[in-house]
Write a protein that holds these residues in place. Sequence first.
Motif, PDB file in Angstrom:
ATOM      1  N   ARG A   1      19.137 -63.555  10.360  1.00  0.00           N
ATOM      2  CA  ARG A   1      19.628 -62.267  10.840  1.00  0.00           C
ATOM      3  C   ARG A   1      18.977 -62.003  12.191  1.00  0.00           C
ATOM      4  O   ARG A   1      17.751 -61.917  12.293  1.00  0.00           O
ATOM      5  CB  ARG A   1      19.310 -61.140   9.860  1.00  0.00           C
ATOM      6  N   ILE A   2      19.800 -61.899  13.241  1.00  0.00           N
ATOM      7  CA  ILE A   2      19.321 -61.754  14.615  1.00  0.00           C
ATOM      8  C   ILE A   2      19.657 -60.351  15.097  1.00  0.00           C
ATOM      9  O   ILE A   2      20.830 -59.951  15.117  1.00  0.00           O
ATOM     10  CB  ILE A   2      19.975 -62.792  15.538  1.00  0.00           C
ATOM     11  N   LYS A   3      18.661 -59.603  15.506  1.00  0.00           N
ATOM     12  CA  LYS A   3      18.916 -58.251  16.010  1.00  0.00           C
ATOM     13  C   LYS A   3      19.650 -58.289  17.345  1.00  0.00           C
ATOM     14  O   LYS A   3      19.605 -59.283  18.079  1.00  0.00           O
ATOM     15  CB  LYS A   3      17.596 -57.488  16.152  1.00  0.00           C
ATOM     16  N   GLY A   4      20.318 -57.171  17.647  1.00  0.00           N
ATOM     17  CA  GLY A   4      21.065 -57.066  18.886  1.00  0.00           C
ATOM     18  C   GLY A   4      20.190 -57.228  20.109  1.00  0.00           C
ATOM     19  O   GLY A   4      19.014 -56.870  20.117  1.00  0.00           O
ATOM     20  N   ARG A   5      20.782 -57.832  21.162  1.00  0.00           N
ATOM     21  CA  ARG A   5      20.126 -58.050  22.454  1.00  0.00           C
ATOM     22  C   ARG A   5      18.921 -58.977  22.327  1.00  0.00           C
ATOM     23  O   ARG A   5      17.941 -58.850  23.048  1.00  0.00           O
ATOM     24  CB  ARG A   5      19.705 -56.716  23.086  1.00  0.00           C
ATOM     25  N   ASN A   6      19.015 -59.936  21.394  1.00  0.00           N
ATOM     26  CA  ASN A   6      17.943 -60.912  21.190  1.00  0.00           C
ATOM     27  C   ASN A   6      18.554 -62.264  20.849  1.00  0.00           C
ATOM     28  O   ASN A   6      19.761 -62.385  20.659  1.00  0.00           O
ATOM     29  CB  ASN A   6      17.023 -60.456  20.043  1.00  0.00           C
ATOM     30  N   GLY A   7      17.702 -63.270  20.785  1.00  0.00           N
ATOM     31  CA  GLY A   7      18.210 -64.582  20.409  1.00  0.00           C
ATOM     32  C   GLY A   7      17.222 -65.682  20.703  1.00  0.00           C
ATOM     33  O   GLY A   7      16.056 -65.441  21.061  1.00  0.00           O
ATOM     34  N   PHE A   8      17.684 -66.907  20.519  1.00  0.00           N
ATOM     35  CA  PHE A   8      16.857 -68.095  20.716  1.00  0.00           C
ATOM     36  C   PHE A   8      16.966 -68.544  22.164  1.00  0.00           C
ATOM     37  O   PHE A   8      18.060 -68.871  22.635  1.00  0.00           O
ATOM     38  CB  PHE A   8      17.336 -69.228  19.805  1.00  0.00           C
ATOM     39  N   PRO A   9      15.856 -68.587  22.898  1.00  0.00           N
ATOM     40  CA  PRO A   9      15.926 -69.073  24.281  1.00  0.00           C
ATOM     41  C   PRO A   9      16.253 -70.558  24.316  1.00  0.00           C
ATOM     42  O   PRO A   9      16.247 -71.246  23.280  1.00  0.00           O
ATOM     43  CB  PRO A   9      14.518 -68.803  24.815  1.00  0.00           C
ATOM     44  N   SER A  10      16.529 -71.062  25.496  1.00  0.00           N
ATOM     45  CA  SER A  10      16.920 -72.458  25.655  1.00  0.00           C
ATOM     46  C   SER A  10      15.862 -73.388  25.053  1.00  0.00           C
ATOM     47  O   SER A  10      14.670 -73.238  25.295  1.00  0.00           O
ATOM     48  CB  SER A  10      17.123 -72.776  27.138  1.00  0.00           C
ATOM     49  N   HIS A  11      16.326 -74.347  24.239  1.00  0.00           N
ATOM     50  CA  HIS A  11      15.420 -75.264  23.562  1.00  0.00           C
ATOM     51  C   HIS A  11      16.151 -76.574  23.305  1.00  0.00           C
ATOM     52  O   HIS A  11      17.377 -76.616  23.218  1.00  0.00           O
ATOM     53  CB  HIS A  11      14.916 -74.661  22.244  1.00  0.00           C
ATOM     54  N   PRO A  12      15.421 -77.680  23.152  1.00  0.00           N
ATOM     55  CA  PRO A  12      16.054 -78.992  23.012  1.00  0.00           C
ATOM     56  C   PRO A  12      16.235 -79.426  21.561  1.00  0.00           C
ATOM     57  O   PRO A  12      15.543 -78.962  20.654  1.00  0.00           O
ATOM     58  CB  PRO A  12      15.056 -79.915  23.718  1.00  0.00           C
ATOM     59  N   HIS A  13      17.185 -80.332  21.358  1.00  0.00           N
ATOM     60  CA  HIS A  13      17.369 -81.058  20.104  1.00  0.00           C
ATOM     61  C   HIS A  13      17.639 -82.518  20.439  1.00  0.00           C
ATOM     62  O   HIS A  13      18.120 -82.835  21.531  1.00  0.00           O
ATOM     63  CB  HIS A  13      18.582 -80.536  19.315  1.00  0.00           C
TER      64      HIS A  13
ATOM     65  N   GLU B   1      28.255 -61.501  16.397  1.00  0.00           N
ATOM     66  CA  GLU B   1      28.637 -62.477  17.415  1.00  0.00           C
ATOM     67  C   GLU B   1      27.416 -63.222  17.925  1.00  0.00           C
ATOM     68  O   GLU B   1      26.283 -62.751  17.798  1.00  0.00           O
ATOM     69  CB  GLU B   1      29.344 -61.795  18.591  1.00  0.00           C
ATOM     70  N   LEU B   2      27.648 -64.390  18.504  1.00  0.00           N
ATOM     71  CA  LEU B   2      26.566 -65.234  19.010  1.00  0.00           C
ATOM     72  C   LEU B   2      27.079 -65.997  20.215  1.00  0.00           C
ATOM     73  O   LEU B   2      28.118 -66.667  20.144  1.00  0.00           O
ATOM     74  CB  LEU B   2      26.115 -66.217  17.922  1.00  0.00           C
TER      75      LEU B   2
ATOM     76  N   GLY C   1       8.659 -61.905  15.498  1.00  0.00           N
ATOM     77  CA  GLY C   1       8.638 -60.611  16.165  1.00  0.00           C
ATOM     78  C   GLY C   1       9.397 -59.585  15.352  1.00  0.00           C
ATOM     79  O   GLY C   1       9.327 -59.561  14.124  1.00  0.00           O
ATOM     80  N   ASP C   2      10.145 -58.727  16.044  1.00  0.00           N
ATOM     81  CA  ASP C   2      10.973 -57.754  15.330  1.00  0.00           C
ATOM     82  C   ASP C   2      12.456 -58.070  15.475  1.00  0.00           C
ATOM     83  O   ASP C   2      13.308 -57.238  15.164  1.00  0.00           O
ATOM     84  CB  ASP C   2      10.681 -56.342  15.829  1.00  0.00           C
ATOM     85  N   TRP C   3      12.780 -59.318  15.914  1.00  0.00           N
ATOM     86  CA  TRP C   3      14.174 -59.627  16.227  1.00  0.00           C
ATOM     87  C   TRP C   3      14.822 -60.647  15.292  1.00  0.00           C
ATOM     88  O   TRP C   3      16.044 -60.764  15.267  1.00  0.00           O
ATOM     89  CB  TRP C   3      14.315 -60.107  17.667  1.00  0.00           C
ATOM     90  N   LEU C   4      14.047 -61.387  14.526  1.00  0.00           N
ATOM     91  CA  LEU C   4      14.620 -62.435  13.690  1.00  0.00           C
ATOM     92  C   LEU C   4      14.014 -62.410  12.297  1.00  0.00           C
ATOM     93  O   LEU C   4      12.788 -62.449  12.141  1.00  0.00           O
ATOM     94  CB  LEU C   4      14.379 -63.817  14.314  1.00  0.00           C
ATOM     95  N   GLN C   5      14.890 -62.342  11.294  1.00  0.00           N
ATOM     96  CA  GLN C   5      14.487 -62.547   9.905  1.00  0.00           C
ATOM     97  C   GLN C   5      15.249 -63.748   9.376  1.00  0.00           C
ATOM     98  O   GLN C   5      16.464 -63.867   9.583  1.00  0.00           O
ATOM     99  CB  GLN C   5      14.796 -61.318   9.053  1.00  0.00           C
ATOM    100  N   SER C   6      14.542 -64.658   8.701  1.00  0.00           N
ATOM    101  CA  SER C   6      15.171 -65.888   8.279  1.00  0.00           C
ATOM    102  C   SER C   6      14.648 -66.323   6.928  1.00  0.00           C
ATOM    103  O   SER C   6      13.481 -66.088   6.593  1.00  0.00           O
ATOM    104  CB  SER C   6      14.903 -66.991   9.312  1.00  0.00           C
ATOM    105  N   ASN C   7      15.515 -66.936   6.138  1.00  0.00           N
ATOM    106  CA  ASN C   7      15.113 -67.624   4.918  1.00  0.00           C
ATOM    107  C   ASN C   7      15.327 -69.111   5.114  1.00  0.00           C
ATOM    108  O   ASN C   7      16.428 -69.542   5.499  1.00  0.00           O
ATOM    109  CB  ASN C   7      15.926 -67.138   3.710  1.00  0.00           C
TER     110      ASN C   7
ATOM    111  N   LYS D   1      24.667 -54.775  17.548  1.00  0.00           N
ATOM    112  CA  LYS D   1      24.507 -54.859  16.093  1.00  0.00           C
ATOM    113  C   LYS D   1      23.908 -56.207  15.698  1.00  0.00           C
ATOM    114  O   LYS D   1      23.881 -57.159  16.497  1.00  0.00           O
ATOM    115  CB  LYS D   1      25.848 -54.655  15.385  1.00  0.00           C
ATOM    116  N   ASP D   2      23.431 -56.287  14.469  1.00  0.00           N
ATOM    117  CA  ASP D   2      22.856 -57.529  13.983  1.00  0.00           C
ATOM    118  C   ASP D   2      23.930 -58.610  13.856  1.00  0.00           C
ATOM    119  O   ASP D   2      25.106 -58.325  13.587  1.00  0.00           O
ATOM    120  CB  ASP D   2      22.205 -57.335  12.609  1.00  0.00           C
ATOM    121  N   THR D   3      23.492 -59.841  14.045  1.00  0.00           N
ATOM    122  CA  THR D   3      24.324 -61.015  13.798  1.00  0.00           C
ATOM    123  C   THR D   3      23.711 -61.807  12.653  1.00  0.00           C
ATOM    124  O   THR D   3      22.491 -61.995  12.607  1.00  0.00           O
ATOM    125  CB  THR D   3      24.429 -61.894  15.051  1.00  0.00           C
ATOM    126  N   VAL D   4      24.551 -62.263  11.734  1.00  0.00           N
ATOM    127  CA  VAL D   4      24.089 -63.059  10.595  1.00  0.00           C
ATOM    128  C   VAL D   4      24.742 -64.429  10.663  1.00  0.00           C
ATOM    129  O   VAL D   4      25.977 -64.536  10.750  1.00  0.00           O
ATOM    130  CB  VAL D   4      24.431 -62.376   9.258  1.00  0.00           C
TER     131      VAL D   4
END
Length: 239
Positions: A48-60, A73-74, A16-22, A110-113
Motif C-alpha cells: 500500500r503506497i500513500k499518495g505522492r510517494n513511491g519507489f525511487p529509481s533502482h536496478p534489477h 494508480e502507479l 517511513g510513513d508512505w509504504l506498508q507491505s506484507n 489517494k493510496d495505491t494498492v
Amino acid sequence: MIKLIPASDHHAAKVGDWLQSNYLFSFADYYDPANVQFGPLRVFNHDRIKGRNGFPSHPHAEMEVVTVVLDGELTHTDNIGNDVTLNAGDVQRMTSGTGFTHSETNNSDKDTVILQLWFLPNKRGLAPSYEHMNLDFLDARNKLVPLVTGQKVLENVPFVNSNSTVYYGHVGQGEEIDFKTFKLRKTLVYVLTGGLLVNNVEAELNDQVRLEDQDIVSLHGNTEATFILVDVPATEVNY
C-alpha cells in the motif's frame, strides 16, 4: 502437501510513513532460510503506497518482475524508454535480464494498492523488456482470469519468462471452482477478500495456502471471495 500460512505469520514492513507491505517470502530486511522461494516464485509482496510517494529509481537483474494494480494508480518510468501510468486492473511485466532500472510512483492523492511478484527466469542473459495490459480482471465473477503467463497455451496476457501463470480469482458464497494441476507443479493461493476453502483447508483474509503433489485445487467460497492463484513448476531449469 497442503500448508496454510496465516496472515499473522507474514512479515509486515513499514517504510517511513508512505509504504506498508506484507512479505510472503524473504525480502529486504526479512530473511527466513525456510521461506525463500516457492519453485521459481521468489517474491510476493502486497503493498500500500500513500499518495505522492513511491519507489525511487533502482536496478534489477535476472528477474521477471510482475506488478498487479488492485486500486489507485502507479507511474512506471524506466531506462529503456517507458513512461506509463498504470491503473486498477492493469498488469505489468518487466524482464530485467542483463540489467534494468526503473521507478514506481503514486502521483495521485489517494493510496495505491499493488501486488508485486518476482520470478526467477527460465533463461538468463535476456535483453531487458517491458509489457503491460489492462485486463479488467477486477470484474471477474466465479472464474479464474490469467494475469501473466509463460505457458503459451494462454493468449492475450503479458508473457513472463517462467513456466508459471498468475491468476486472479473470484468465487461467490457457496460457489466452487476447480483448478486442474499436476503433481509435478505447485500452487499458491493468496486470499485478497473474504474467505475460502482450499482443498478443504479454511483460508481467511490475507492467508496463503501452498499446495504440492495435487491433481485438483478446489476453491470453495465460504463467503464471496477474491484471491490470487500462482501456478509454478516444482523445478525449472536455468534459473
